[in-house]
Scaffold this motif. Structure first.
Motif, PDB file in Angstrom:
ATOM      1  N   GLU A  45       0.789  -1.236   0.000  1.00 29.28           N
ATOM      2  CA  GLU A  45       0.000   0.000   0.000  1.00 29.28           C
ATOM      3  C   GLU A  45       0.817   1.280   0.000  1.00 29.28           C
ATOM      4  OE1 GLU A  45       0.468  -2.069   2.436  1.00 29.28           O
ATOM      5  OE2 GLU A  45       0.848  -0.987   4.286  1.00 29.28           O
ATOM      6  N   ASP A 123       6.877  -5.010  12.669  1.00 31.96           N
ATOM      7  CA  ASP A 123       6.171  -3.783  12.281  1.00 31.96           C
ATOM      8  C   ASP A 123       4.982  -3.530  13.205  1.00 31.96           C
ATOM      9  OD1 ASP A 123       4.743  -1.732  10.982  1.00 31.96           O
ATOM     10  OD2 ASP A 123       4.023  -3.062   9.396  1.00 31.96           O
ATOM     11  N   ARG A 124       3.799  -4.006  12.862  1.00 34.76           N
ATOM     12  CA  ARG A 124       2.614  -3.745  13.693  1.00 34.76           C
ATOM     13  C   ARG A 124       2.456  -4.818  14.767  1.00 34.76           C
ATOM     14  NH1 ARG A 124      -1.481  -2.349   8.654  1.00 34.76           N
ATOM     15  NH2 ARG A 124      -0.166  -0.709   7.779  1.00 34.76           N
ATOM     16  N   ARG A 184      -0.654   6.038  16.505  1.00 28.73           N
ATOM     17  CA  ARG A 184      -0.449   7.415  16.018  1.00 28.73           C
ATOM     18  C   ARG A 184      -1.657   8.285  16.331  1.00 28.73           C
ATOM     19  NH1 ARG A 184       2.247   5.449  10.297  1.00 28.73           N
ATOM     20  NH2 ARG A 184       4.182   4.745  11.243  1.00 28.73           N
ATOM     21  N   ASP A 262       6.620   8.275   8.479  1.00 25.37           N
ATOM     22  CA  ASP A 262       7.408   7.302   7.705  1.00 25.37           C
ATOM     23  C   ASP A 262       8.791   7.868   7.388  1.00 25.37           C
ATOM     24  OD1 ASP A 262       5.352   5.467   7.726  1.00 25.37           O
ATOM     25  OD2 ASP A 262       4.975   5.511   5.564  1.00 25.37           O
TER      26      ASP A 262
END
Ligand code: AHR
Length: 328
Positions: A45, A123-124, A184, A262
């Motif tokens: 994405e 990552d997540r 976030r 990012d």
């Protein structure tokens, strides 16, 4: 005599067949000595995600002792669950998951645990009732990233002499329910709430993609003609928002402050051009980090359960100097 010859020939064929079959079995069970890793990737994405995929593909290569089975879930949790089940069926040595969303993983992770395959998250994060379902996690601190964004905004408005001005703010969120979005958004909204001069007009998901980011920003600009600040939860949505802002004749970075997350190379170009004011780093180069975890486990060692990666904050004041050093 003839019967004896036929019998011994038959015996030899039987022996050869047994030796061959045994050899085949050995090859299947021992493989080629490589460690097989199944990586259930979120999708493709964003630029960040492309850099993350590249980091895994260049790390988990035969020359380093690995065989990588890579799966792109196209941002769908059901695809990731299918991929994990496939990895279990293929009896991989390790499963690595970058989960699309935080919840809904217990069943499939129990299946991996029953199969004796360690799961490493990258990552997540996942929101699990039982932490023993995964071995370790490595990634960015999304809550801190959100907090850092607002800290930068606070400093910036002071520096620009705008601390007494009311600021209208919109928030482009990532995939709802992903830990990148949850962290976030929390950091940003809690930080904004501390300053009565900040007015959060709206927040909506742009799915972490450029096209959706642009689409949502277009609708924000129609609904709210007086936006002062855009906070985009990733760079690609910021790029989309910039296109939408330019399309209504406004200057991104000047008429509207842009804060992003990012810090991919293209975002540095945009900061140098003055279109993005601030970018909070989220490091995607997790391939070598996950490989280090696997090597430690292979050597019988123990690893930390949670490993945060160090991340910085960049803005137009240091972007040009930093650009040549950027790796993604
Ligand atoms: O989970 C990390 C986030 O996912 C990055 O910010 C975004 O670009 C990606 O799609």
């Amino acid at each position: 005599m003839k019967r004896k010859i036929i019998l011994s020939m038959g015996l030899m064929v039987l022996l050869c067949t047994m030796v061959f079959a045994n050899g085949q079995k050995e090859a299947a069970s021992q493989g080629d000595g490589l460690i097989t890793v199944g990586y259930a990737q979120v999708g493709a994405e964003s630029d960040w995600r492309t850099a993350n995929t590249e980091s895994f593909k260049s790390t988990f290569v035969e020359a380093n002792g690995y065989k990588l089975i890579f799966d792109d879930a196209q941002q769908k949790q059901e695809n990731q669950i299918k991929a994990i089940r496939n990895f279990i069926q293929q009896d991989v040595d390790y499963i690595v998951v970058a989960p699309v969303v935080e919840t809904g993983w217990e069943t499939v992770l129990k299946e991996a645990k029953e199969a004796g395959i360690p799961v490493i998250l990258s990552d997540r994060q996942m929101d699990l009732s039982d932490d023993s379902l995964y071995t370790a996690w490595v990634g960015g601190n999304f809550l801190k990233e959100g907090q850092d964004a607002i800290k930068w905004l606070n400093d910036y408005v002071k520096k620009e002499g705008r601390a007494n001005e009311e600021l209208n703010i919109v928030l482009l969120q990532g995939t709802i329910g992903s830990s990148a979005q949850v962290g976030r958004t929390k950091g940003v909204t809690e930080g904004l709430a501390k300053n009565p001069k900040y007015k959060l007009l709206a927040k909506q998901t742009g799915e972490f993609t450029q096209s959706k980011g642009q689409e949502v920003m277009e609708s924000f600009l129609k609904a709210y003609p007086d936006i002062d600040v855009v906070i985009a939860e990733n760079d690609n949505m910021a790029f989309g928002a910039i296109d939408a802002i330019k399309a209504v004749g406004k200057v991104p970075g000047e008429d509207i402050i842009i804060i992003s997350f990012d810090a991919v190379k293209e975002a540095f170009n945009r900061m140098v051009a003055g279109e993005i004011n601030c970018d909070v780093e989220c490091n995607p180069l997790h391939g070598p980090r996950v490989a280090e975890i696997i090597q430690t486990l292979e050597n019988g060692g123990t690893v930390d359960k949670i490993m945060y990666v160090k991340e910085d904050v960049f803005d137009t004041s240091n972007a040009a100097a930093m650009l040549p050093t950027r790796k993604y």
